[in-house]
Design an enzyme around this catalytic site. Structure first.
Site, PDB file in Angstrom:
ATOM      1  N   ARG A 180       0.809  -1.234   0.000  1.00 35.38           N
ATOM      2  CA  ARG A 180       0.000   0.000   0.000  1.00 35.38           C
ATOM      3  C   ARG A 180       0.845   1.289   0.000  1.00 35.38           C
ATOM      4  O   ARG A 180       0.403   2.322   0.525  1.00 35.38           O
ATOM      5  CB  ARG A 180      -0.991   0.026   1.185  1.00 35.38           C
ATOM      6  CG  ARG A 180      -1.944  -1.124   1.237  1.00 35.38           C
ATOM      7  CD  ARG A 180      -2.876  -1.240   0.039  1.00 35.38           C
ATOM      8  NE  ARG A 180      -3.510  -2.534   0.037  1.00 35.38           N
ATOM      9  CZ  ARG A 180      -3.072  -3.577  -0.697  1.00 35.38           C
ATOM     10  NH1 ARG A 180      -2.071  -3.464  -1.537  1.00 35.38           N
ATOM     11  NH2 ARG A 180      -3.687  -4.734  -0.628  1.00 35.38           N
ATOM     12  N   SER A 230     -11.951   0.959   3.963  1.00 40.88           N
ATOM     13  CA  SER A 230     -11.515   0.668   5.338  1.00 40.88           C
ATOM     14  C   SER A 230     -10.835   1.910   5.902  1.00 40.88           C
ATOM     15  O   SER A 230      -9.865   2.398   5.334  1.00 40.88           O
ATOM     16  CB  SER A 230     -10.509  -0.482   5.348  1.00 40.88           C
ATOM     17  OG  SER A 230     -11.109  -1.616   4.814  1.00 40.88           O
ATOM     18  N   GLU A 300      -6.032   4.690   8.004  1.00 35.59           N
ATOM     19  CA  GLU A 300      -5.483   4.348   6.689  1.00 35.59           C
ATOM     20  C   GLU A 300      -5.806   5.475   5.706  1.00 35.59           C
ATOM     21  O   GLU A 300      -5.043   5.788   4.805  1.00 35.59           O
ATOM     22  CB  GLU A 300      -6.115   3.041   6.207  1.00 35.59           C
ATOM     23  CG  GLU A 300      -5.630   2.586   4.860  1.00 35.59           C
ATOM     24  CD  GLU A 300      -6.113   1.187   4.515  1.00 35.59           C
ATOM     25  OE1 GLU A 300      -5.860   0.258   5.308  1.00 35.59           O
ATOM     26  OE2 GLU A 300      -6.748   1.028   3.469  1.00 35.59           O
TER      27      GLU A 300
HETATM   28  C1  LIG Z   1     -15.802   0.662  -1.043  1.00 32.22           C
HETATM   29  C2  LIG Z   1     -14.305   0.793  -1.134  1.00 32.22           C
HETATM   30  C3  LIG Z   1     -13.531  -0.350  -1.293  1.00 32.22           C
HETATM   31  C4  LIG Z   1     -12.135  -0.240  -1.418  1.00 32.22           C
HETATM   32  N1  LIG Z   1     -11.402  -1.378  -1.572  1.00 32.22           N
HETATM   33  C5  LIG Z   1     -10.060  -1.292  -1.696  1.00 32.22           C
HETATM   34  C6  LIG Z   1      -9.277  -2.486  -1.889  1.00 32.22           C
HETATM   35  O1  LIG Z   1      -9.772  -3.589  -1.940  1.00 32.22           O
HETATM   36  N2  LIG Z   1      -7.928  -2.338  -2.025  1.00 32.22           N
HETATM   37  C7  LIG Z   1      -7.318  -1.129  -1.972  1.00 32.22           C
HETATM   38  O2  LIG Z   1      -6.091  -1.064  -2.148  1.00 32.22           O
HETATM   39  N3  LIG Z   1      -8.042   0.015  -1.786  1.00 32.22           N
HETATM   40  C8  LIG Z   1      -9.386  -0.042  -1.652  1.00 32.22           C
HETATM   41  N4  LIG Z   1     -10.116   1.110  -1.458  1.00 32.22           N
HETATM   42  C9  LIG Z   1      -9.435   2.406  -1.340  1.00 32.22           C
HETATM   43  C10 LIG Z   1      -9.282   3.192  -2.658  1.00 32.22           C
HETATM   44  O3  LIG Z   1     -10.290   2.854  -3.598  1.00 32.22           O
HETATM   45  C11 LIG Z   1      -7.919   2.976  -3.281  1.00 32.22           C
HETATM   46  O4  LIG Z   1      -6.923   3.422  -2.375  1.00 32.22           O
HETATM   47  C12 LIG Z   1      -7.729   3.728  -4.597  1.00 32.22           C
HETATM   48  O5  LIG Z   1      -6.502   3.314  -5.165  1.00 32.22           O
HETATM   49  C13 LIG Z   1      -7.727   5.250  -4.431  1.00 32.22           C
HETATM   50  O6  LIG Z   1      -7.783   5.838  -5.722  1.00 32.22           O
HETATM   51  P1  LIG Z   1      -8.473   7.267  -5.949  1.00 32.22           P
HETATM   52  O7  LIG Z   1      -8.385   7.582  -7.392  1.00 32.22           O
HETATM   53  O8  LIG Z   1      -9.823   7.298  -5.348  1.00 32.22           O
HETATM   54  O9  LIG Z   1      -7.477   8.193  -5.148  1.00 32.22           O
HETATM   55  P2  LIG Z   1      -7.820   9.443  -4.208  1.00 32.22           P
HETATM   56  O10 LIG Z   1      -8.533   8.967  -2.981  1.00 32.22           O
HETATM   57  O11 LIG Z   1      -8.431  10.528  -4.994  1.00 32.22           O
HETATM   58  O12 LIG Z   1      -6.346   9.872  -3.806  1.00 32.22           O
HETATM   59  C14 LIG Z   1      -5.525   9.048  -2.988  1.00 32.22           C
HETATM   60  C15 LIG Z   1      -4.095   9.584  -3.100  1.00 32.22           C
HETATM   61  O13 LIG Z   1      -3.633   9.322  -4.432  1.00 32.22           O
HETATM   62  C16 LIG Z   1      -3.129  10.528  -5.004  1.00 32.22           C
HETATM   63  N5  LIG Z   1      -3.370  10.468  -6.450  1.00 32.22           N
HETATM   64  C17 LIG Z   1      -4.554  10.309  -7.086  1.00 32.22           C
HETATM   65  N6  LIG Z   1      -4.379  10.312  -8.425  1.00 32.22           N
HETATM   66  C18 LIG Z   1      -3.050  10.486  -8.628  1.00 32.22           C
HETATM   67  C19 LIG Z   1      -2.246  10.597  -9.808  1.00 32.22           C
HETATM   68  N7  LIG Z   1      -2.739  10.555 -11.034  1.00 32.22           N
HETATM   69  N8  LIG Z   1      -0.895  10.773  -9.647  1.00 32.22           N
HETATM   70  C20 LIG Z   1      -0.352  10.848  -8.408  1.00 32.22           C
HETATM   71  N9  LIG Z   1      -1.067  10.759  -7.276  1.00 32.22           N
HETATM   72  C21 LIG Z   1      -2.406  10.576  -7.384  1.00 32.22           C
HETATM   73  C22 LIG Z   1      -3.897  11.655  -4.321  1.00 32.22           C
HETATM   74  O14 LIG Z   1      -3.192  12.870  -4.369  1.00 32.22           O
HETATM   75  C23 LIG Z   1      -4.024  11.108  -2.917  1.00 32.22           C
HETATM   76  O15 LIG Z   1      -2.891  11.428  -2.144  1.00 32.22           O
HETATM   77  C24 LIG Z   1     -11.507   1.026  -1.342  1.00 32.22           C
HETATM   78  C25 LIG Z   1     -12.296   2.183  -1.173  1.00 32.22           C
HETATM   79  C26 LIG Z   1     -13.676   2.061  -1.078  1.00 32.22           C
HETATM   80  C27 LIG Z   1     -14.506   3.307  -0.926  1.00 32.22           C
END
Ligand SMILES: Cc1cc2nc3c(=O)[nH]c(=O)nc-3n(C[C@H](O)[C@H](O)[C@H](O)COP(=O)(O)OP(=O)(O)OC[C@H]3O[C@@H](n4cnc5c(N)ncnc54)[C@H](O)[C@@H]3O)c2cc1C
Length: 308
Positions: A180, A230, A300
């Site tokens: 992660r 989570s 987290e």
């Molecule tokens: C219902 C649910 C289930 C989930 N299940 C999982 C799972 O099974 N496994 C898991 O790992 N995670 C899970 N997550 C968490 C989440 O979906 C992941 O961490 C996902 O990768 C976040 O992506 P995001 O685009 O929403 O990022 P954001 O939440 O928008 O951003 C997270 C971080 O990434 C950075 N970021 C975003 N885009 C970029 C880019 N293009 N370049 C550089 N940095 C960037 C942002 O600045 C921020 O610091 C879950 C979340 C939910 C709501």
């Protein structure tokens, strides 16, 4: 005296580096986050080319404007006071295509959609990502993973923009992907594109695996509500969800935020919650678990932005 900068003053000049219709002033971030939380961004910018992203980075450097990257906001709580400066969102960079055994996805594409495109092309390797509600960029940022798979297993390369606004093509090994985490935040990289190296597989088997994982999520996770997944890391020797459940916290509410009755590790936005509701409930859960079990729950999920 503290000098407060009004970053909205850069609206006109910003139009010289990115198309006007790709810049919004005072945009509510709750309209762009999976959690449906977050106050206003001064300047919400959605570039549609790699060059535009580079130009925005150089513009922000030149004027010393804070630049925050927002993916799908599925791993973030944006406070109610919003974010000062520029919020960069790459939702317009969302192409996904296949070349041989390589699936290429731009960073604003959904990682779920990428796994569906892999299925269509009969490519195996991205099934684990079929229920992760983030963007490709967000998934690389934290080496997202589930059910035994993670980005690290399939990533071949990434195209990023660095802090100076230069475009770099990096091998996956240069991103230090581990559980992660990655070196993307430390280097201030903005991910623009990812190449996933997959293997030819059997369409029926790939689909069966994705259906099974989706079913497992739907039965365990409160997907019917906005959330940030989570909320807490797994404390050594325990499960966060079990500790919260055994503390009798399920169903506890602050405003419109509730500790999920379906999965205690999730806090759901059941009724127009504010970020303040969410944050107060997180604190309540941490304090209660500490009192009952003497275990510190570490968050987290990231909290960013200004207090209201
Ligand atoms: C219902 C649910 C289930 C989930 N299940 C999982 C799972 O099974 N496994 C898991 O790992 N995670 C899970 N997550 C968490 C989440 O979906 C992941 O961490 C996902 O990768 C976040 O992506 P995001 O685009 O929403 O990022 P954001 O939440 O928008 O951003 C997270 C971080 O990434 C950075 N970021 C975003 N885009 C970029 C880019 N293009 N370049 C550089 N940095 C960037 C942002 O600045 C921020 O610091 C879950 C979340 C939910 C709501």
């Amino acid at each position: 005296m503290i000098k407060v900068t009004n970053y909205r003053q850069y609206y006109e000049e910003l139009q010289t580096v990115v198309e006007k219709e790709h810049i919004l002033l005072d945009e509510y971030l709750k309209n762009h986050t999976y959690t449906k939380l977050g106050g206003k961004a001064d300047l919400f910018v959605t570039p549609s080319t790699y060059e535009e992203v580079q130009r925005v980075v150089k513009f922000a450097n030149k004027h010393n404007i804070p630049l925050t990257l927002l993916g799908n906001g599925s791993n973030l709580i944006v406070r109610d006071g919003g974010i000062r400066g520029i919020v960069l969102n790459l939702e317009r960079l969302n192409d996904i295509y296949v070349e041989g055994d390589m699936l290429i996805a731009q960073s604003g594409a959904a990682i779920i959609e990428s796994s569906r495109e892999a299925l269509k092309a009969k490519l195996t390797g991205l099934e684990f990502a079929c229920g992760i509600p983030g963007t490709v960029g967000g998934a690389l940022f934290m080496n997202a993973g589930a059910y035994g798979g993670e980005i690290k297993d399939v990533l071949d390369y990434a195209i990023v923009v660095n802090r100076e606004g230069e475009l770099l093509k990096l091998a996956a090994s240069e991103l230090d992907l581990s559980y992660r985490t990655s070196n993307i935040p430390a280097n201030g990289y903005i991910v623009l594109e990812a190449g996933f190296v997959l293997k030819t597989g059997n369409e029926t088997e790939i689909k069966a695996m994705m259906d099974d994982l989706t079913n497992r999520r739907e039965t365990k996770q409160p997907l019917e509500y906005p959330s940030c997944g989570s909320v807490f890391k797994r404390p050594p020797g325990y499960y966060a969800g079990k500790l919260i459940q055994d503390s009798g916290l399920q169903g506890t509410r602050v405003g419109g935020a509730e500790v999920s009755t379906k999965h205690a590790g999730f806090i759901v936005n059941i009724d127009n919650a504010t970020a303040s509701d969410y944050i107060a409930l997180i604190k309540n859960v941490q304090e209660t678990v500490k009192e009952k079990f003497n275990v510190e729950l570490e968050r987290e999920v990231k909290i960013i932005g200004e207090q209201d």
